[in-house]
Every structure is written in C-alpha cells, then in structure tokens.
Design a protein around this motif. Structure first.
Motif, mmCIF file in Angstrom:
data_model
loop_
_atom_site.group_PDB
_atom_site.id
_atom_site.type_symbol
_atom_site.label_atom_id
_atom_site.label_comp_id
_atom_site.label_asym_id
_atom_site.label_seq_id
_atom_site.Cartn_x
_atom_site.Cartn_y
_atom_site.Cartn_z
ATOM 1 N N GLN A 9 -8.456 9.970 0.157
ATOM 2 C CA GLN A 9 -8.866 8.569 0.047
ATOM 3 C C GLN A 9 -10.385 8.435 0.072
ATOM 4 O O GLN A 9 -10.950 7.619 -0.671
ATOM 5 C CB GLN A 9 -8.245 7.755 1.182
ATOM 6 C CG GLN A 9 -6.732 7.646 1.081
ATOM 7 C CD GLN A 9 -6.136 6.752 2.142
ATOM 8 O OE1 GLN A 9 -6.559 5.619 2.311
ATOM 9 N NE2 GLN A 9 -5.142 7.248 2.869
ATOM 10 N N ALA A 10 -11.046 9.234 0.895
ATOM 11 C CA ALA A 10 -12.509 9.203 0.923
ATOM 12 C C ALA A 10 -13.080 9.643 -0.420
ATOM 13 O O ALA A 10 -14.080 9.103 -0.893
ATOM 14 C CB ALA A 10 -13.023 10.096 2.050
ATOM 15 N N SER A 17 -19.076 16.216 -3.933
ATOM 16 C CA SER A 17 -18.098 15.994 -2.866
ATOM 17 C C SER A 17 -18.362 17.005 -1.765
ATOM 18 O O SER A 17 -18.896 18.092 -2.027
ATOM 19 C CB SER A 17 -16.662 16.220 -3.373
ATOM 20 O OG SER A 17 -16.334 15.393 -4.454
ATOM 21 N N VAL A 56 -22.881 10.818 2.870
ATOM 22 C CA VAL A 56 -21.883 11.894 2.938
ATOM 23 C C VAL A 56 -22.601 13.217 3.192
ATOM 24 O O VAL A 56 -23.730 13.419 2.738
ATOM 25 C CB VAL A 56 -21.099 11.987 1.603
ATOM 26 C CG1 VAL A 56 -19.971 13.007 1.717
ATOM 27 C CG2 VAL A 56 -20.547 10.639 1.202
ATOM 28 N N GLN A 75 -12.891 6.817 -2.930
ATOM 29 C CA GLN A 75 -13.945 5.825 -2.705
ATOM 30 C C GLN A 75 -15.314 6.359 -3.096
ATOM 31 O O GLN A 75 -16.161 5.619 -3.609
ATOM 32 C CB GLN A 75 -13.932 5.396 -1.236
ATOM 33 C CG GLN A 75 -12.692 4.616 -0.837
ATOM 34 C CD GLN A 75 -12.447 3.408 -1.744
ATOM 35 O OE1 GLN A 75 -13.332 2.585 -1.955
ATOM 36 N NE2 GLN A 75 -11.236 3.318 -2.292
ATOM 37 N N TYR A 87 -10.962 16.165 -0.692
ATOM 38 C CA TYR A 87 -12.070 15.277 -1.054
ATOM 39 C C TYR A 87 -12.393 15.431 -2.544
ATOM 40 O O TYR A 87 -12.570 14.446 -3.278
ATOM 41 C CB TYR A 87 -13.292 15.645 -0.220
ATOM 42 C CG TYR A 87 -14.109 14.482 0.283
ATOM 43 C CD1 TYR A 87 -14.694 13.563 -0.586
ATOM 44 C CD2 TYR A 87 -14.322 14.293 1.646
ATOM 45 C CE1 TYR A 87 -15.452 12.508 -0.124
ATOM 46 C CE2 TYR A 87 -15.079 13.231 2.118
ATOM 47 C CZ TYR A 87 -15.646 12.348 1.229
ATOM 48 O OH TYR A 87 -16.399 11.299 1.688
#
Length: 203
Positions: A39-40, A10, A194, A43, A16
């Motif tokens: 929320q990210a 992450s 990311v 997902q 996160y």
C-alpha cells in the motif's frame, strides 16, 4: 516515470517495489492480500507521478517532441527509463545487474499473491527481461511498438507511439540534460519522505 524508475524509486523491499510498479494497472487500489508495504508503494507511485507531471524539465522533454500529441508524455517516460540506464552510476550506489536479478527473483515469488489482472504482466516483465531492455535504442523502439499494440484503433488514427521513434532518437542528447536535472530533484523530493539510501541526488 516508467517501470524501471518506479521500481528503483522505492525502498529495497519487494512489496514496496511491486506496489510502486503496479499502481497504474491497479488504479492504486489495495487488494485482499495487500501488505502495508504494498500500500505504501501504491501511494509512493502517486507522489512520483504528481511531482513528475509538475516538473519543468519533464515539460521541456515533451516539448522536444513537438507541441501537440497526447502520447508525448508516455514516450518521455520510456525515454527516461533508457536515460536512467545510461546515467545509473550517477544516481545509484547499487550494481545494476544485481539489482535487477534480485528484483526478478523476488517478484516471481510474489506473483501468486498478486491480483489476477497483473500476474501475467509481472511474469512477462521478468521472463522477457523488460526492465533491462530499456538500456538500448532497440529496446525503446520495441517498447513503443508494444505500447501501440495496447492502443485502441481510435487513438491510433490520431497518433502512434512509434511515430516518435526517430524524433526521440534525435533529441536524446538534449533530453538527457532534462532527465538528469529532473531525476536529481525527484530524489531530493522523495528522500525527504522515504528512506532511499541507495540513491544519490547528483548534479
């Protein structure tokens, strides 16, 4: 992947990280005080799981535990957290102790805004230093026993996580090769989506 890996995979942002960590118990559903980063993270957890489930090295690790057994995947997840500890310097630019300490401190500050159903889980994760415990064989055995305590009697009648303990220890050297190839591929896959500058795709 298990707890330790999901937190590491992450951005270095506690929202996160917690979203990534809690996607399974929350079924990836946002909650009222859920931030955009939470929320990210939810997902991202799903993306990690999809990639993991389809990777041939993970399938090979499961096969090292036999050709049957529904719990083999969960056992491999726990083993991969152990192997992440063992190969930390190969993939991560951060000091491990500092990384864990920072996560623990920030997670405790967030507990009160998390859903009631996961507040105890996060508090115990910090209090009992669960993430650090995966770095030893004894820690793996404890994690397998803890998993058994959450299984129904119906599942335990078929198999238990603990029954894989000795077999897992025997195949860990071979599984380490699976893990390193897989984890490098996973980092490459995620870094395309990311910002994860603390991770290295090492071969």
């Amino acid at each position: 992947m298990n707890y330790f890996a999901h937190i590491l995979l992450s951005p270095l942002d506690i929202d996160y990280q917690l979203g990534n960590l809690l996607a399974d118990p929350l079924k990836a559903r946002p909650w009222p005080q859920c931030s955009a980063a939470h929320q990210a993270g939810l997902q991202l957890h799903l993306k990690i799981d999809r990639f993991t489930d389809a990777h041939p090295c993970v399938a090979q690790s499961k096969a090292r535990l036999g050709d049957k057994g529904r719990l083999r995947g969960v056992v491999v997840d726990i083993a991969y957290d152990y192997l992440l500890h063992q190969h930390w310097a190969q993939f991560v630019t951060l000091d491990k102790s500092q990384f864990l300490q920072q996560f623990h401190q920030q997670a405790l500050q967030q507990v009160s805004i998390l859903p009631d159903s996961v507040q105890i889980m996060v508090a115990r994760l910090v209090r009992y230093q669960v993430l650090a415990s995966y770095q030893s064989i004894q820690g793996i055995q404890t994690a397998l026993s803890r998993l058994d305590n959450r299984l129904s009697s119906r599942v335990l009648a078929r198999e238990s996580a603990s029954q894989y303990a000795q077999q897992l220890e025997d195949v860990l050297p071979e599984m380490a090769s699976d893990f390193c190839d897989f984890f490098s591929d996973l980092i490459i896959h995620l870094q395309a989506q990311v910002d994860l500058p603390h991770l290295i795709a090492s071969r």
